[in-house]
Scaffold this motif. Structure first.
Motif, PDB file in Angstrom:
ATOM      1  N   GLY A 131       0.779  -1.223   0.000  1.00 36.25           N
ATOM      2  CA  GLY A 131       0.000   0.000   0.000  1.00 36.25           C
ATOM      3  C   GLY A 131       0.814   1.278   0.000  1.00 36.25           C
ATOM      4  O   GLY A 131       2.049   1.270   0.083  1.00 36.25           O
ATOM      5  N   PRO A 132       0.130   2.418  -0.084  1.00 41.30           N
ATOM      6  CA  PRO A 132       0.821   3.715  -0.181  1.00 41.30           C
ATOM      7  C   PRO A 132       1.661   4.052   1.037  1.00 41.30           C
ATOM      8  O   PRO A 132       2.689   4.713   0.913  1.00 41.30           O
ATOM      9  CB  PRO A 132      -0.326   4.716  -0.371  1.00 41.30           C
ATOM     10  CG  PRO A 132      -1.560   4.003   0.052  1.00 41.30           C
ATOM     11  CD  PRO A 132      -1.336   2.552  -0.214  1.00 41.30           C
ATOM     12  N   VAL A 133       1.241   3.624   2.230  1.00 42.24           N
ATOM     13  CA  VAL A 133       2.048   3.892   3.422  1.00 42.24           C
ATOM     14  C   VAL A 133       3.382   3.163   3.331  1.00 42.24           C
ATOM     15  O   VAL A 133       4.440   3.719   3.649  1.00 42.24           O
ATOM     16  CB  VAL A 133       1.291   3.493   4.706  1.00 42.24           C
ATOM     17  CG1 VAL A 133       2.216   3.552   5.918  1.00 42.24           C
ATOM     18  CG2 VAL A 133       0.094   4.415   4.916  1.00 42.24           C
ATOM     19  N   ALA A 134       3.346   1.914   2.900  1.00 42.04           N
ATOM     20  CA  ALA A 134       4.579   1.142   2.767  1.00 42.04           C
ATOM     21  C   ALA A 134       5.546   1.815   1.802  1.00 42.04           C
ATOM     22  O   ALA A 134       6.747   1.930   2.087  1.00 42.04           O
ATOM     23  CB  ALA A 134       4.258  -0.276   2.286  1.00 42.04           C
ATOM     24  N   ARG A 135       5.036   2.301   0.678  1.00 43.69           N
ATOM     25  CA  ARG A 135       5.915   2.959  -0.295  1.00 43.69           C
ATOM     26  C   ARG A 135       6.468   4.263   0.274  1.00 43.69           C
ATOM     27  O   ARG A 135       7.629   4.596   0.060  1.00 43.69           O
ATOM     28  CB  ARG A 135       5.160   3.197  -1.607  1.00 43.69           C
ATOM     29  CG  ARG A 135       4.809   1.901  -2.334  1.00 43.69           C
ATOM     30  CD  ARG A 135       4.351   2.160  -3.755  1.00 43.69           C
ATOM     31  NE  ARG A 135       3.066   2.833  -3.820  1.00 43.69           N
ATOM     32  CZ  ARG A 135       1.883   2.225  -3.771  1.00 43.69           C
ATOM     33  NH1 ARG A 135       1.832   0.913  -3.596  1.00 43.69           N
ATOM     34  NH2 ARG A 135       0.753   2.907  -3.855  1.00 43.69           N
ATOM     35  N   ALA A 136       5.625   4.986   1.005  1.00 44.47           N
ATOM     36  CA  ALA A 136       6.086   6.247   1.597  1.00 44.47           C
ATOM     37  C   ALA A 136       7.153   6.003   2.656  1.00 44.47           C
ATOM     38  O   ALA A 136       8.089   6.804   2.804  1.00 44.47           O
ATOM     39  CB  ALA A 136       4.902   7.002   2.192  1.00 44.47           C
ATOM     40  N   LEU A 137       7.033   4.923   3.411  1.00 45.07           N
ATOM     41  CA  LEU A 137       8.003   4.637   4.459  1.00 45.07           C
ATOM     42  C   LEU A 137       9.407   4.392   3.908  1.00 45.07           C
ATOM     43  O   LEU A 137      10.395   4.602   4.608  1.00 45.07           O
ATOM     44  CB  LEU A 137       7.552   3.425   5.277  1.00 45.07           C
ATOM     45  CG  LEU A 137       6.388   3.655   6.246  1.00 45.07           C
ATOM     46  CD1 LEU A 137       5.959   2.346   6.893  1.00 45.07           C
ATOM     47  CD2 LEU A 137       6.754   4.688   7.313  1.00 45.07           C
ATOM     48  N   THR A 138       9.507   3.955   2.666  1.00 43.80           N
ATOM     49  CA  THR A 138      10.829   3.719   2.073  1.00 43.80           C
ATOM     50  C   THR A 138      11.542   5.027   1.739  1.00 43.80           C
ATOM     51  O   THR A 138      12.741   5.016   1.463  1.00 43.80           O
ATOM     52  CB  THR A 138      10.725   2.875   0.792  1.00 43.80           C
ATOM     53  OG1 THR A 138      10.021   3.618  -0.225  1.00 43.80           O
ATOM     54  CG2 THR A 138       9.997   1.561   1.058  1.00 43.80           C
ATOM     55  N   ARG A 139      10.809   6.153   1.804  1.00 46.77           N
ATOM     56  CA  ARG A 139      11.389   7.434   1.396  1.00 46.77           C
ATOM     57  C   ARG A 139      11.648   8.375   2.569  1.00 46.77           C
ATOM     58  O   ARG A 139      11.969   9.547   2.357  1.00 46.77           O
ATOM     59  CB  ARG A 139      10.453   8.109   0.376  1.00 46.77           C
ATOM     60  CG  ARG A 139      10.259   7.309  -0.916  1.00 46.77           C
ATOM     61  CD  ARG A 139       9.558   8.122  -1.983  1.00 46.77           C
ATOM     62  NE  ARG A 139       8.145   8.300  -1.689  1.00 46.77           N
ATOM     63  CZ  ARG A 139       7.179   7.515  -2.144  1.00 46.77           C
ATOM     64  NH1 ARG A 139       7.479   6.466  -2.907  1.00 46.77           N
ATOM     65  NH2 ARG A 139       5.911   7.749  -1.846  1.00 46.77           N
ATOM     66  N   VAL A 140      11.506   7.887   3.801  1.00 46.79           N
ATOM     67  CA  VAL A 140      11.741   8.740   4.962  1.00 46.79           C
ATOM     68  C   VAL A 140      12.913   8.202   5.780  1.00 46.79           C
ATOM     69  O   VAL A 140      13.351   7.065   5.589  1.00 46.79           O
ATOM     70  CB  VAL A 140      10.477   8.837   5.852  1.00 46.79           C
ATOM     71  CG1 VAL A 140       9.326   9.451   5.068  1.00 46.79           C
ATOM     72  CG2 VAL A 140      10.083   7.469   6.399  1.00 46.79           C
ATOM     73  N   ASP A 141      13.425   9.023   6.694  1.00 41.53           N
ATOM     74  CA  ASP A 141      14.564   8.595   7.511  1.00 41.53           C
ATOM     75  C   ASP A 141      14.114   7.592   8.574  1.00 41.53           C
ATOM     76  O   ASP A 141      12.922   7.413   8.844  1.00 41.53           O
ATOM     77  CB  ASP A 141      15.254   9.796   8.151  1.00 41.53           C
ATOM     78  CG  ASP A 141      14.329  10.643   9.010  1.00 41.53           C
ATOM     79  OD1 ASP A 141      13.511  10.074   9.759  1.00 41.53           O
ATOM     80  OD2 ASP A 141      14.415  11.889   8.937  1.00 41.53           O
ATOM     81  N   ALA A 142      15.085   6.945   9.191  1.00 39.81           N
ATOM     82  CA  ALA A 142      14.802   5.869  10.138  1.00 39.81           C
ATOM     83  C   ALA A 142      13.963   6.322  11.333  1.00 39.81           C
ATOM     84  O   ALA A 142      13.013   5.627  11.721  1.00 39.81           O
ATOM     85  CB  ALA A 142      16.104   5.223  10.602  1.00 39.81           C
TER      86      ALA A 142
END
Length: 272
Positions: free
Chosen positions: A225-236
């Motif tokens: 889903g979109p949250v999963a994809r967004a999480l790959t683009r933020v810092d730890a």
């Protein structure tokens, strides 16, 4: 933009879907079994699974019915998983890499088309359904399961609702747009099929009881889903904060060591 070719199915996101497939297969096993029971009386001889993903639905049908079968999907990563699993189970299945809206099928080469959540992503659904009817023999059957609306499926939108304030720019989803909830409106689905030449369209609401281990929950929403994809683009630190917040939002669905929810769907049947 063609949703069948965008980031939802290719590249790193396609790999994420493949990693999540074991969870998804367990979660939606009741749907696969219902499809078997649904189509068995029609005694199909050649099946096409549209949007087959990693192939669990097609493998279930083939093992239960013992018929020739093929699956088509736009994700090369998921099809590779499908091939590996089919080979491990010694199943002779044909995997087609392509978009079912445009794929050049032979006329009438299948007598049954099935789909578990694979029909809602076409940019031009009437053209897609016309092409799929071309691939189906006269009198052949379409048997598909699609999501009803977002309001009926709170589990499916819980992650986005919880993460929206923490992930600016998270894309909003809407019923009727190409995507998971494109077929929310029963009459719209009926009209699309009829415009494409399908006959005897029959659509009924159904709810499936879905269960997965609680231990798989974070991995589930971190891969899909979109949250999963967004999480790959933020810092730890941001990823850790959002993950914890989203996990809390799923608490109403957690019952001991299980996650349980009802999948509100349409069962869609039509004749070529």
């Amino acid at each position: 933009m063609n949703l069948n070719a965008d980031e939802a199915w290719s590249g790193n996101a396609g790999d994420m879907w493949s990693k999540a497939q074991p969870i998804v297969d367990v979660l939606f096993q009741p749907i696969d079994q219902d499809l078997v029971d649904w189509v068995r009386p029609h005694a199909p001889r050649r099946i096409l699974d549209v949007g087959c993903g990693a192939g669990s639905t097609l493998r279930t049908l083939t093992q239960a019915l013992g018929v020739a079968a093929a699956g088509i999907d736009v994700s090369a990563a998921q099809l590779e998983v499908a091939r590996q699993q089919a080979n491990a189970e010694r199943l002779d299945l044909n995997w087609l890499h392509g978009d079912a809206q445009h794929h050049e099928f032979e006329r009438g080469e299948f007598d049954l088309l099935v789909s578990r959540f694979g029909l809602m992503f076409f940019e031009q659904p009437v053209a897609a359904f016309e092409n799929l009817r071309h691939a189906t023999r006269t009198g052949g059957l379409l048997a598909a399961v699609a999501w009803r609306g977002m309001a009926h499926n709170p589990f499916m939108t819980a992650a986005e609702a919880a993460a929206a304030a923490h992930l600016p720019g998270l894309p909003a989803r809407a019923d009727h747009e190409p995507g998971q909830f494109a077929f929310a409106d029963e009459q719209r689905v009926r009209t699309l099929l009829q415009q494409a030449g399908w006959q005897r369209v029959h659509i009924v609401p159904v709810e499936y009881d879905c269960v997965m281990p609680e231990s798989d929950l974070v991995r589930y929403f971190s891969l899909l889903g979109p949250v999963a994809r967004a999480l790959t683009r933020v810092d730890a630190p941001t990823r850790e904060k959002v993950t914890a917040h989203v996990r809390d939002a799923f608490q109403p669905f957690v019952h001991g060591n299980q996650v349980r929810f009802s999948a509100a769907c349409w069962k869609i049947q039509a004749q070529a």
